[in-house]
Design a protein around this motif. Structure first.
Motif, PDB file in Angstrom:
ATOM      1  N   ARG A   7       0.845  -1.188   0.000  1.00  0.00           N
ATOM      2  CA  ARG A   7       0.000   0.000   0.000  1.00  0.00           C
ATOM      3  C   ARG A   7       0.877   1.234   0.000  1.00  0.00           C
ATOM      4  NH1 ARG A   7      -3.376   2.903   4.365  1.00  0.00           N
ATOM      5  NH2 ARG A   7      -4.916   3.983   3.115  1.00  0.00           N
ATOM      6  N   THR A   8       0.645   2.120  -0.961  1.00  0.00           N
ATOM      7  CA  THR A   8       1.401   3.363  -1.069  1.00  0.00           C
ATOM      8  C   THR A   8       0.419   4.512  -1.190  1.00  0.00           C
ATOM      9  OG1 THR A   8       3.162   2.176  -2.223  1.00  0.00           O
ATOM     10  CG2 THR A   8       3.221   4.574  -2.325  1.00  0.00           C
ATOM     11  N   VAL A   9       0.633   5.551  -0.399  1.00  0.00           N
ATOM     12  CA  VAL A   9      -0.274   6.694  -0.394  1.00  0.00           C
ATOM     13  C   VAL A   9       0.530   7.994  -0.408  1.00  0.00           C
ATOM     14  CG1 VAL A   9      -2.111   5.473   0.867  1.00  0.00           C
ATOM     15  CG2 VAL A   9      -0.381   6.778   2.127  1.00  0.00           C
ATOM     16  N   VAL A  10      -0.157   9.068  -0.741  1.00  0.00           N
ATOM     17  CA  VAL A  10       0.389  10.414  -0.575  1.00  0.00           C
ATOM     18  C   VAL A  10      -0.270  11.002   0.659  1.00  0.00           C
ATOM     19  CG1 VAL A  10       0.613  12.707  -1.571  1.00  0.00           C
ATOM     20  CG2 VAL A  10       0.755  10.693  -3.047  1.00  0.00           C
ATOM     21  N   VAL A  11       0.540  11.354   1.647  1.00  0.00           N
ATOM     22  CA  VAL A  11       0.036  11.949   2.884  1.00  0.00           C
ATOM     23  C   VAL A  11       0.231  13.458   2.807  1.00  0.00           C
ATOM     24  CG1 VAL A  11       0.284  12.056   5.391  1.00  0.00           C
ATOM     25  CG2 VAL A  11       0.531   9.873   4.208  1.00  0.00           C
ATOM     26  N   THR A  12      -0.850  14.197   3.019  1.00  0.00           N
ATOM     27  CA  THR A  12      -0.814  15.660   2.989  1.00  0.00           C
ATOM     28  C   THR A  12      -0.962  16.189   4.404  1.00  0.00           C
ATOM     29  OG1 THR A  12      -1.788  15.717   0.781  1.00  0.00           O
ATOM     30  CG2 THR A  12      -1.912  17.733   2.070  1.00  0.00           C
ATOM     31  N   ALA A  13      -0.096  17.121   4.772  1.00  0.00           N
ATOM     32  CA  ALA A  13      -0.122  17.714   6.107  1.00  0.00           C
ATOM     33  C   ALA A  13       0.062  19.227   5.975  1.00  0.00           C
ATOM     34  CB  ALA A  13       0.989  17.117   6.972  1.00  0.00           C
ATOM     35  N   PRO A  14      -0.333  19.998   7.004  1.00  0.00           N
ATOM     36  CA  PRO A  14      -0.178  21.454   6.927  1.00  0.00           C
ATOM     37  C   PRO A  14       1.282  21.864   6.785  1.00  0.00           C
ATOM     38  CG  PRO A  14      -1.648  20.838   8.727  1.00  0.00           C
ATOM     39  CD  PRO A  14      -1.006  19.574   8.249  1.00  0.00           C
ATOM     40  N   SER A  15       1.484  23.061   6.266  1.00  0.00           N
ATOM     41  CA  SER A  15       2.831  23.610   6.160  1.00  0.00           C
ATOM     42  C   SER A  15       3.386  23.879   7.557  1.00  0.00           C
ATOM     43  CB  SER A  15       2.816  24.919   5.359  1.00  0.00           C
ATOM     44  OG  SER A  15       2.038  25.894   6.028  1.00  0.00           O
ATOM     45  N   HIS A  16       4.702  24.017   7.661  1.00  0.00           N
ATOM     46  CA  HIS A  16       5.344  24.243   8.955  1.00  0.00           C
ATOM     47  C   HIS A  16       4.812  25.502   9.625  1.00  0.00           C
ATOM     48  CE1 HIS A  16       8.230  20.978   8.860  1.00  0.00           C
ATOM     49  NE2 HIS A  16       8.586  21.311   7.626  1.00  0.00           N
ATOM     50  N   GLU A  17       4.484  26.545   8.832  1.00  0.00           N
ATOM     51  CA  GLU A  17       4.038  27.814   9.408  1.00  0.00           C
ATOM     52  C   GLU A  17       2.694  27.693  10.116  1.00  0.00           C
ATOM     53  OE1 GLU A  17       6.253  28.909   5.547  1.00  0.00           O
ATOM     54  OE2 GLU A  17       4.982  27.301   6.324  1.00  0.00           O
ATOM     55  N   LEU A  18       1.907  26.665   9.764  1.00  0.00           N
ATOM     56  CA  LEU A  18       0.550  26.567  10.290  1.00  0.00           C
ATOM     57  C   LEU A  18       0.326  25.384  11.208  1.00  0.00           C
ATOM     58  CD1 LEU A  18      -1.211  27.419   6.919  1.00  0.00           C
ATOM     59  CD2 LEU A  18      -1.240  28.844   8.958  1.00  0.00           C
ATOM     60  N   VAL A  19       1.313  24.547  11.374  1.00  0.00           N
ATOM     61  CA  VAL A  19       1.098  23.294  12.091  1.00  0.00           C
ATOM     62  C   VAL A  19       0.740  23.521  13.552  1.00  0.00           C
ATOM     63  CG1 VAL A  19       3.511  22.929  12.764  1.00  0.00           C
ATOM     64  CG2 VAL A  19       2.009  20.957  12.341  1.00  0.00           C
ATOM     65  N   ASP A  20       1.139  24.659  14.139  1.00  0.00           N
ATOM     66  CA  ASP A  20       0.846  24.923  15.549  1.00  0.00           C
ATOM     67  C   ASP A  20      -0.392  25.803  15.741  1.00  0.00           C
ATOM     68  OD1 ASP A  20       3.056  23.460  16.472  1.00  0.00           O
ATOM     69  OD2 ASP A  20       4.397  25.176  16.169  1.00  0.00           O
ATOM     70  N   ASP A  21      -1.048  26.164  14.659  1.00  0.00           N
ATOM     71  CA  ASP A  21      -2.252  26.989  14.734  1.00  0.00           C
ATOM     72  C   ASP A  21      -3.455  26.072  14.956  1.00  0.00           C
ATOM     73  OD1 ASP A  21      -4.566  28.487  14.148  1.00  0.00           O
ATOM     74  OD2 ASP A  21      -3.461  29.824  12.824  1.00  0.00           O
ATOM     75  N   VAL A  22      -4.016  26.106  16.168  1.00  0.00           N
ATOM     76  CA  VAL A  22      -5.092  25.181  16.524  1.00  0.00           C
ATOM     77  C   VAL A  22      -6.317  25.393  15.636  1.00  0.00           C
ATOM     78  CG1 VAL A  22      -6.666  24.454  18.357  1.00  0.00           C
ATOM     79  CG2 VAL A  22      -4.276  24.999  18.900  1.00  0.00           C
ATOM     80  N   ALA A  23      -6.711  26.656  15.424  1.00  0.00           N
ATOM     81  CA  ALA A  23      -7.892  26.933  14.601  1.00  0.00           C
ATOM     82  C   ALA A  23      -7.682  26.453  13.174  1.00  0.00           C
ATOM     83  CB  ALA A  23      -8.207  28.434  14.618  1.00  0.00           C
ATOM     84  N   TYR A  24      -6.466  26.663  12.644  1.00  0.00           N
ATOM     85  CA  TYR A  24      -6.187  26.187  11.290  1.00  0.00           C
ATOM     86  C   TYR A  24      -6.251  24.667  11.222  1.00  0.00           C
ATOM     87  CZ  TYR A  24      -3.819  24.895   7.031  1.00  0.00           C
ATOM     88  OH  TYR A  24      -3.522  24.325   5.822  1.00  0.00           O
ATOM     89  N   ARG A  25      -5.689  23.998  12.232  1.00  0.00           N
ATOM     90  CA  ARG A  25      -5.701  22.537  12.222  1.00  0.00           C
ATOM     91  C   ARG A  25      -7.131  22.004  12.144  1.00  0.00           C
ATOM     92  NH1 ARG A  25      -1.827  22.431  16.593  1.00  0.00           N
ATOM     93  NH2 ARG A  25      -3.450  21.538  17.919  1.00  0.00           N
ATOM     94  N   GLU A  26      -8.040  22.639  12.871  1.00  0.00           N
ATOM     95  CA  GLU A  26      -9.432  22.184  12.841  1.00  0.00           C
ATOM     96  C   GLU A  26     -10.073  22.449  11.482  1.00  0.00           C
ATOM     97  OE1 GLU A  26     -10.975  20.309  15.086  1.00  0.00           O
ATOM     98  OE2 GLU A  26      -8.957  20.265  15.948  1.00  0.00           O
ATOM     99  N   ARG A  27      -9.777  23.607  10.888  1.00  0.00           N
ATOM    100  CA  ARG A  27     -10.330  23.892   9.553  1.00  0.00           C
ATOM    101  C   ARG A  27      -9.736  22.940   8.522  1.00  0.00           C
ATOM    102  NH1 ARG A  27      -9.468  29.299  11.305  1.00  0.00           N
ATOM    103  NH2 ARG A  27      -7.615  29.461   9.991  1.00  0.00           N
ATOM    104  N   PHE A  28      -8.440  22.658   8.624  1.00  0.00           N
ATOM    105  CA  PHE A  28      -7.791  21.716   7.715  1.00  0.00           C
ATOM    106  C   PHE A  28      -8.456  20.350   7.819  1.00  0.00           C
ATOM    107  CE2 PHE A  28      -4.863  18.321   6.776  1.00  0.00           C
ATOM    108  CZ  PHE A  28      -4.117  18.751   5.688  1.00  0.00           C
ATOM    109  N   ARG A  29      -8.678  19.894   9.054  1.00  0.00           N
ATOM    110  CA  ARG A  29      -9.269  18.582   9.260  1.00  0.00           C
ATOM    111  C   ARG A  29     -10.699  18.536   8.704  1.00  0.00           C
ATOM    112  NH1 ARG A  29      -7.916  18.195  14.186  1.00  0.00           N
ATOM    113  NH2 ARG A  29      -6.152  16.787  14.030  1.00  0.00           N
ATOM    114  N   ALA A  30     -11.451  19.623   8.892  1.00  0.00           N
ATOM    115  CA  ALA A  30     -12.828  19.674   8.379  1.00  0.00           C
ATOM    116  C   ALA A  30     -12.858  19.631   6.856  1.00  0.00           C
ATOM    117  CB  ALA A  30     -13.524  20.934   8.884  1.00  0.00           C
ATOM    118  N   GLU A  31     -11.959  20.371   6.202  1.00  0.00           N
ATOM    119  CA  GLU A  31     -11.926  20.373   4.739  1.00  0.00           C
ATOM    120  C   GLU A  31     -11.446  19.024   4.210  1.00  0.00           C
ATOM    121  OE1 GLU A  31     -13.242  22.585   2.890  1.00  0.00           O
ATOM    122  OE2 GLU A  31     -13.650  23.986   4.518  1.00  0.00           O
ATOM    123  N   ALA A  32     -10.507  18.399   4.912  1.00  0.00           N
ATOM    124  CA  ALA A  32     -10.043  17.070   4.491  1.00  0.00           C
ATOM    125  C   ALA A  32     -11.176  16.055   4.589  1.00  0.00           C
ATOM    126  CB  ALA A  32      -8.857  16.630   5.359  1.00  0.00           C
TER     127      ALA A  32
END
Length: 337
Positions: A14-39
């Motif tokens: 099994r091979t996948v492409v894993v997408t994660a937030p950029s380094h500038e946003l990884v510690d932004d709690v509100a962004y993490r929640e919006r990222f997770r919702a859009e994903a």
């Protein structure tokens, strides 16, 4: 805009492409929640019959404080900036036209369902041997909530950000058309926001209309697909073609269905749809994606990528340990940018 990793299970099955937030946003709690919702929205949209040329999201991280991620099945493909680098410059008109047709076809399906993609940019457009793949669903919505200015934010490409969305407006279908125009301008010239005179004459009018500042002056994704496919034959038997079900869509029809307005995702063809629109699983853009649509240098780069991934070895862990909360279970930790 985001970080992309190629990850493989220890068994190599099994091979996948894993997408994660950029380094500038990884510690932004509100962004993490919006990222997770859009994903998660992207995962739901990809269920059943996903829009043509849209890379489906098959897994999303759970809640909690861990880093959010999403996973897409691996396909040998390169981002548009990497494609231009591999090609040594701008892409031929034929390639840009085929790229635009496939992406317009995908956006037309998304818009017919009543959604805006809100993530079209050079960095979210990937090219594979059989056609492009669009990722980055909801990047604009994840970057900042509606009502807040989005210009200059990490995670967004300002040159592909429609002016109304940069000012904080809600992402709408015609904003996707603006972003697609910026993508095609970049693919055809190798520059962000080039002058109209720098565009190939065959594409100049279509791209300029996409980049109109007033959304009402932009074509719908369906109309853009029609323009880019003009003169390109799609070999299908007559039995595959259905008569139009109604008047063709116009600018005012864009985004008029779906949540808060009607049809659900995958509810079937909209007004004026035929089997050639992609609504029946048949791609009109495929007629432009035949042999030779990609330059030889790009094909060679894709082959090299494929060989590198197949040859990559997953180093065994020194000792068994629980999988971290922010990494898919069964996914190899070794990754390639």
């Amino acid at each position: 805009m985001e970080r992309h990793f190629i990850a493989r299970s220890a068994a190599g099955d099994r091979t996948v492409v894993v997408t994660a937030p950029s380094h500038e946003l990884v510690d932004d709690v509100a962004y993490r929640e919006r990222f997770r919702a859009e994903a998660e929205n992207a995962r739901l949209l990809g269920g059943g019959r996903p829009p043509l040329w849209l890379a489906p999201v098959v897994e999303v991280s759970g809640g909690g404080t861990g880093q959010p991620w999403s996973a897409t099945p691996f396909l040998p493909m390169l981002s548009l900036p990497a494609v231009l680098e591999a090609n040594g410059g701008p892409l031929p008109v034929r390639t840009v036209r085929a790229l635009g047709a496939a992406l317009a076809e995908t956006l037309a399906e998304v818009h017919t369902a009543g959604f805006a993609h809100a993530g079209v940019a050079p960095g979210t457009v990937f090219l594979a041997g059989d056609g492009p793949r669009l990722v980055g669903y909801g990047a604009v919505r994840a970057a900042a909530p509606d009502g807040e200015a989005r210009a200059g934010l990490p995670g967004l490409a300002d040159d592909a950000l429609p002016p109304e969305q940069a000012a904080g407006g809600r992402p709408r279908p015609l904003g996707d058309v603006f972003a697609l125009g910026a993508v095609l301008a970049y693919a055809a010239t190798g520059r962000r926001r080039p002058d109209a005179d720098d565009l190939p004459e065959e594409l100049r009018g279509a791209v300029a209309r996409c980049l109109a500042r007033d959304p009402a002056d932009r074509p719908t994704a369906r109309a853009l697909l029609d323009e880019l496919m003009r003169g390109v034959s799609v070999p299908l038997p007559p039995s595959e073609v259905r008569a139009p079900a109604g008047a063709p869509p116009t600018v005012v029809d864009a985004g008029s269905v779906g949540p808060n307005g009607g049809a659900a995702w995958g509810a079937g063809p909209g007004p004026g749809s035929t089997a050639l629109d992609g609504s029946g699983g048949i791609s009109r853009a495929a007629g432009a994606l035949g042999p030779g649509w990609l330059p030889g240098r790009v094909i060679a780069a894709l082959s090299e990528l494929s060989s590198t991934v197949l040859a990559a070895e997953i180093e065994p862990a020194e000792a068994p340990s629980p999988a971290p909360a922010d990494v898919p279970v069964g996914t190899g930790a070794a990754a390639h940018r």
